[in-house]
Design an enzyme around this catalytic site. Sequence first.
Site, PDB file in Angstrom:
ATOM      1  N   ASN A  10       0.863  -1.175   0.000  1.00 24.73           N
ATOM      2  CA  ASN A  10       0.000   0.000   0.000  1.00 24.73           C
ATOM      3  C   ASN A  10       0.906   1.235   0.000  1.00 24.73           C
ATOM      4  OD1 ASN A  10      -1.794   2.040   0.500  1.00 24.73           O
ATOM      5  ND2 ASN A  10      -2.703   1.091   2.329  1.00 24.73           N
ATOM      6  N   ARG A  94      -2.607  -2.156  -3.450  1.00 26.68           N
ATOM      7  CA  ARG A  94      -3.825  -1.391  -3.203  1.00 26.68           C
ATOM      8  C   ARG A  94      -3.798  -0.153  -4.099  1.00 26.68           C
ATOM      9  NH1 ARG A  94      -4.967   3.163   1.139  1.00 26.68           N
ATOM     10  NH2 ARG A  94      -7.166   3.438   0.679  1.00 26.68           N
ATOM     11  N   HIS A 183     -12.787   3.015   0.182  1.00 31.97           N
ATOM     12  CA  HIS A 183     -12.804   1.973   1.224  1.00 31.97           C
ATOM     13  C   HIS A 183     -13.534   0.715   0.739  1.00 31.97           C
ATOM     14  CE1 HIS A 183     -12.853   5.486   4.335  1.00 31.97           C
ATOM     15  NE2 HIS A 183     -11.606   5.031   4.228  1.00 31.97           N
ATOM     16  N   HIS A 211     -17.756   2.376   8.043  1.00 29.45           N
ATOM     17  CA  HIS A 211     -16.289   2.317   8.181  1.00 29.45           C
ATOM     18  C   HIS A 211     -15.867   3.645   8.802  1.00 29.45           C
ATOM     19  CE1 HIS A 211     -12.120   1.282   6.651  1.00 29.45           C
ATOM     20  NE2 HIS A 211     -12.016   2.577   6.924  1.00 29.45           N
ATOM     21  N   LEU A 212     -15.615   3.627  10.100  1.00 23.93           N
ATOM     22  CA  LEU A 212     -15.330   4.871  10.813  1.00 23.93           C
ATOM     23  C   LEU A 212     -13.880   4.868  11.279  1.00 23.93           C
ATOM     24  CD1 LEU A 212     -18.592   4.991  13.022  1.00 23.93           C
ATOM     25  CD2 LEU A 212     -18.264   5.821  10.679  1.00 23.93           C
ATOM     26  N   GLY A 213     -13.014   5.408  10.461  1.00 28.71           N
ATOM     27  CA  GLY A 213     -11.612   5.569  10.846  1.00 28.71           C
ATOM     28  C   GLY A 213     -11.286   7.039  10.698  1.00 28.71           C
ATOM     29  N   ARG A 244     -11.458  15.831   7.521  1.00 23.25           N
ATOM     30  CA  ARG A 244     -12.232  16.202   6.325  1.00 23.25           C
ATOM     31  C   ARG A 244     -13.648  16.612   6.718  1.00 23.25           C
ATOM     32  NH1 ARG A 244     -10.902  10.828   3.637  1.00 23.25           N
ATOM     33  NH2 ARG A 244      -8.728  11.063   3.051  1.00 23.25           N
ATOM     34  N   ASP A 287      -8.379  12.868  17.000  1.00 21.95           N
ATOM     35  CA  ASP A 287      -8.401  11.513  17.554  1.00 21.95           C
ATOM     36  C   ASP A 287      -9.562  11.349  18.525  1.00 21.95           C
ATOM     37  OD1 ASP A 287      -7.822   9.133  19.142  1.00 21.95           O
ATOM     38  OD2 ASP A 287      -5.889   9.165  18.116  1.00 21.95           O
ATOM     39  N   ILE A 336     -12.368   3.801  14.784  1.00 24.80           N
ATOM     40  CA  ILE A 336     -13.406   4.269  15.709  1.00 24.80           C
ATOM     41  C   ILE A 336     -14.522   3.235  15.805  1.00 24.80           C
ATOM     42  CG2 ILE A 336     -15.088   6.108  16.133  1.00 24.80           C
ATOM     43  CD1 ILE A 336     -13.199   7.789  14.113  1.00 24.80           C
ATOM     44  N   GLY A 337     -14.960   2.736  14.661  1.00 24.37           N
ATOM     45  CA  GLY A 337     -16.060   1.768  14.629  1.00 24.37           C
ATOM     46  C   GLY A 337     -15.766   0.521  15.446  1.00 24.37           C
ATOM     47  N   GLU A 338     -14.500   0.086  15.437  1.00 27.28           N
ATOM     48  CA  GLU A 338     -14.148  -1.136  16.156  1.00 27.28           C
ATOM     49  C   GLU A 338     -13.877  -0.885  17.633  1.00 27.28           C
ATOM     50  OE1 GLU A 338     -10.791  -3.013  14.143  1.00 27.28           O
ATOM     51  OE2 GLU A 338     -11.772  -2.634  12.217  1.00 27.28           O
ATOM     52  N   GLU A 388      -8.133  -5.078   5.428  1.00 27.45           N
ATOM     53  CA  GLU A 388      -7.983  -4.786   4.002  1.00 27.45           C
ATOM     54  C   GLU A 388      -6.822  -5.561   3.392  1.00 27.45           C
ATOM     55  OE1 GLU A 388      -9.212  -0.335   3.268  1.00 27.45           O
ATOM     56  OE2 GLU A 388      -8.567  -0.550   5.335  1.00 27.45           O
TER      57      GLU A 388
END
Length: 400
Positions: A10, A94, A183, A211-213, A244, A287, A336-338, A388
């Site tokens: 990547n 990727r 993503h 997908h919350l990163g 963003r 963060d 964040i999601g995890e 990924e």
Amino acid sequence: MKEINVLVINCGSSSLKFQLINSASEAVIAKGLCERIGIEGSQMTYTPAGGEKYEVKTPMEDHRSAIRLVLDALVDKDRGVVKSLDEIGAVGHRIVHGGENFASSTLITDEVIKAIEECNDLAPLHNPANLIGIRACKELMPQTPMAAVFDTAFHQTMPEEAYLYGLPYHYYEDYKVRRYGFHGTSHSYVSQRAAAVLGKDYKDLKIIVCHLGNGASVSAVKNGKCIDTSMGLTPLEGLIMGTRSGDIDPAIIEFLCNKENKSVQEILTVLNKESGVFGLSGGFSSDFRDLEKAYRAGEAFAIRTMKTFAYRVAKYIGAYTAAMNGVDAICFTAGIGENSPFIRTMIASYLGYLGITLDEEANVKRGEEIAISTPESATKVLVIPTNEELAIARETASLV
Ligand code: ADP
């Protein structure tokens, strides 16, 4: 399928992440990161499976020298994991933007390289770096097959009404201005894992993946196909992210140019790098660990930031429930999601109309695929750690 080791690469503009994965056991044999490529102070961190992580500080003038360093580390007599480069059966790259040229992963040929190049102006920060990685590997391992796995490919199944913008149609015809989404590898992997966790057929489910990163996006996956996603022509659209802005009224750009005496380019830099939860919190942090702490301490800036973030996610879940005429499962993934039960609870608080109840004990668990809704919950809520690299290795192995 033949058992091979796949090197997953990547490439960013000044960084390179890699993992060597065995296609049969799916074990990570080694992984690492090269940073500050072409900049003073370049270094590589390298971790062989079962061994100690170590750092090499050495100049890397370009991506080719970074990949050379990675390959040397992999075959190193003492700390290497393979005897020779022949034990690397394929390389999976990727690639951020495949435009409309790629609806699936593909083996890399000269034509494929050209078609990726054609997408450069759609992702000027990412695709050229991805191509540098491809060319460097081609030079150093000319006999090894390589595959390109695109962030955009999974979303190519979106119907016209989801990918078109309300713009003069010829902008789509002339310049391919449309929603692409990103993503995709993660949305595809997580939605398939969700079906497996639920023990249901992927093709019979309506799934929403959050997908919350640092970058964040939501997608609607109906009967195994993506039908909508929140990122657009570029990754700037949709959710409020780390830095963003996500969706804004486009007229804000000119308004701010005038007020701040800035160029469009400068305002776009603000939208990409100084906005999101970082901007909303008054520059406190991008963060969520910091923001959560401040929220608990009752800081008004953190409360407004997290509420606005969660509200936007909930709004997308509502939109995609409508788009699919229902939803069976909502999945949370990425940093964040995890890892943030707090944010998941905040988002779920908007979803009573879906008959969702969270299992508080399951919600605080970490690092596993798990249903965090109660058995009675009408809509299932799952946490699925994304992977990924593994998804890229699988795609690559299946192509060679
Ligand atoms: P990306 O790959 O887009 O850079 P990640 O998916 O790695 O992002 O997510 C990074 C973000 O995850 C961090 O910025 C942080 O906000 C969030 N995060 C990581 N761990 C936690 C945690 N324990 N609690 C809350 N948020 C977390």
